[in-house]
Design an enzyme around this catalytic site. Sequence first.
Site, short mmCIF file in Angstrom:
data_model
loop_
_atom_site.label_atom_id
_atom_site.label_comp_id
_atom_site.label_asym_id
_atom_site.label_seq_id
_atom_site.Cartn_x
_atom_site.Cartn_y
_atom_site.Cartn_z
N TYR A 50 0.82 -1.21 0.00
CA TYR A 50 0.00 0.00 0.00
C TYR A 50 0.86 1.27 0.00
O TYR A 50 0.37 2.34 0.41
CB TYR A 50 -0.96 -0.02 1.20
CG TYR A 50 -2.17 -0.91 0.99
CD1 TYR A 50 -2.97 -0.79 -0.16
CD2 TYR A 50 -2.54 -1.86 1.94
CE1 TYR A 50 -4.08 -1.61 -0.35
CE2 TYR A 50 -3.66 -2.68 1.76
CZ TYR A 50 -4.42 -2.53 0.61
OH TYR A 50 -5.54 -3.33 0.41
N HIS A 116 -9.04 -7.19 -2.68
CA HIS A 116 -8.08 -6.32 -3.37
C HIS A 116 -7.85 -6.88 -4.77
O HIS A 116 -7.82 -8.09 -4.97
CB HIS A 116 -6.73 -6.29 -2.64
CG HIS A 116 -5.66 -5.65 -3.48
ND1 HIS A 116 -5.48 -4.29 -3.52
CD2 HIS A 116 -4.77 -6.18 -4.36
CE1 HIS A 116 -4.51 -4.02 -4.40
NE2 HIS A 116 -4.06 -5.13 -4.91
P1 DAT Z 1 -8.91 -0.18 -4.44
O1 DAT Z 1 -8.82 -1.19 -3.32
O2 DAT Z 1 -10.27 -0.18 -5.07
O3 DAT Z 1 -7.79 -0.31 -5.44
P2 DAT Z 1 -7.51 2.16 -3.44
O4 DAT Z 1 -6.27 1.58 -4.03
O5 DAT Z 1 -7.85 3.58 -3.79
O6 DAT Z 1 -8.79 1.27 -3.77
O7 DAT Z 1 -7.43 2.08 -1.85
C1 DAT Z 1 -6.90 0.92 -1.22
C2 DAT Z 1 -7.77 0.57 -0.05
O8 DAT Z 1 -7.72 1.61 0.91
C3 DAT Z 1 -9.26 0.42 -0.37
O9 DAT Z 1 -9.56 -0.87 -0.84
C4 DAT Z 1 -9.88 0.70 0.95
C5 DAT Z 1 -8.97 1.75 1.56
N1 DAT Z 1 -9.48 3.11 1.31
C6 DAT Z 1 -9.45 3.78 0.14
N2 DAT Z 1 -9.98 4.99 0.25
C7 DAT Z 1 -10.36 5.11 1.55
C8 DAT Z 1 -10.99 6.12 2.32
N3 DAT Z 1 -11.34 7.28 1.78
N4 DAT Z 1 -11.23 5.86 3.63
C9 DAT Z 1 -10.89 4.68 4.19
N5 DAT Z 1 -10.29 3.68 3.53
C10 DAT Z 1 -10.04 3.89 2.22
MG MG Z 2 -5.77 0.08 -5.34
#
Ligand code: DAT
Ligand code: MG
Length: 149
Positions: A50, A116
């Site tokens: 992450y 994920h």
């Molecule tokens: P994805 O899992 O759809 O690729 P991402 O990469 O933007 O989404 O974010 C990784 C993870 O982080 C997501 O599955 C859940 C968490 N997350 C994302 N945006 C968030 C937010 N605004 N508040 C809390 N958790 C969040």
């Molecule tokens: Mg992502």
Amino acid sequence: MMEKTFLMVKPDGVQRGLIGEIVSRFERKGFQLVGAKLMQIPTSVAEQHYGEHKGKPFYDELVSFITSGPVFAMVWQGENVIATARQMMGATNPKDALPGTIRGDYGVTVGKNIIHGSDSLESAKREISLFFKEEELVEYTRTVDGWIY
Ligand code: DAT
Ligand code: MG
């Protein structure tokens, strides 16, 4: 294009007994499972995985959530599997995810969104090599492929 993607049932999905349901969706779609393991993610691996979210308000909670229990890590292969798996997962926030998608059918809040999936060819390569050794991935042919492709 034939691709591989990294998919992972998150700790909430494992605890809720959704591994089989999720594997089944990708199997029935016609994608091919080429690697899988139940594992506890070390914090250092979670931080790398992450890394793009470091500094965001939800980062600490995200790392602690993803390391809070076992995950089911998988590599799936197929034509356009990266983008198609993202569609099958649904929007990041389950409140926006359509019914019929995994997050739309099983999730409620963004912090616990079940699954994920890699979002690009580049992240798929990075995530597969972060979670799997070369020898943990299997190459095999399926006679059914002629009925899929
Ligand atoms: P994805 O899992 O759809 O690729 P991402 O990469 O933007 O989404 O974010 C990784 C993870 O982080 C997501 O599955 C859940 C968490 N997350 C994302 N945006 C968030 C937010 N605004 N508040 C809390 N958790 C969040
Ligand atoms: Mg992502």
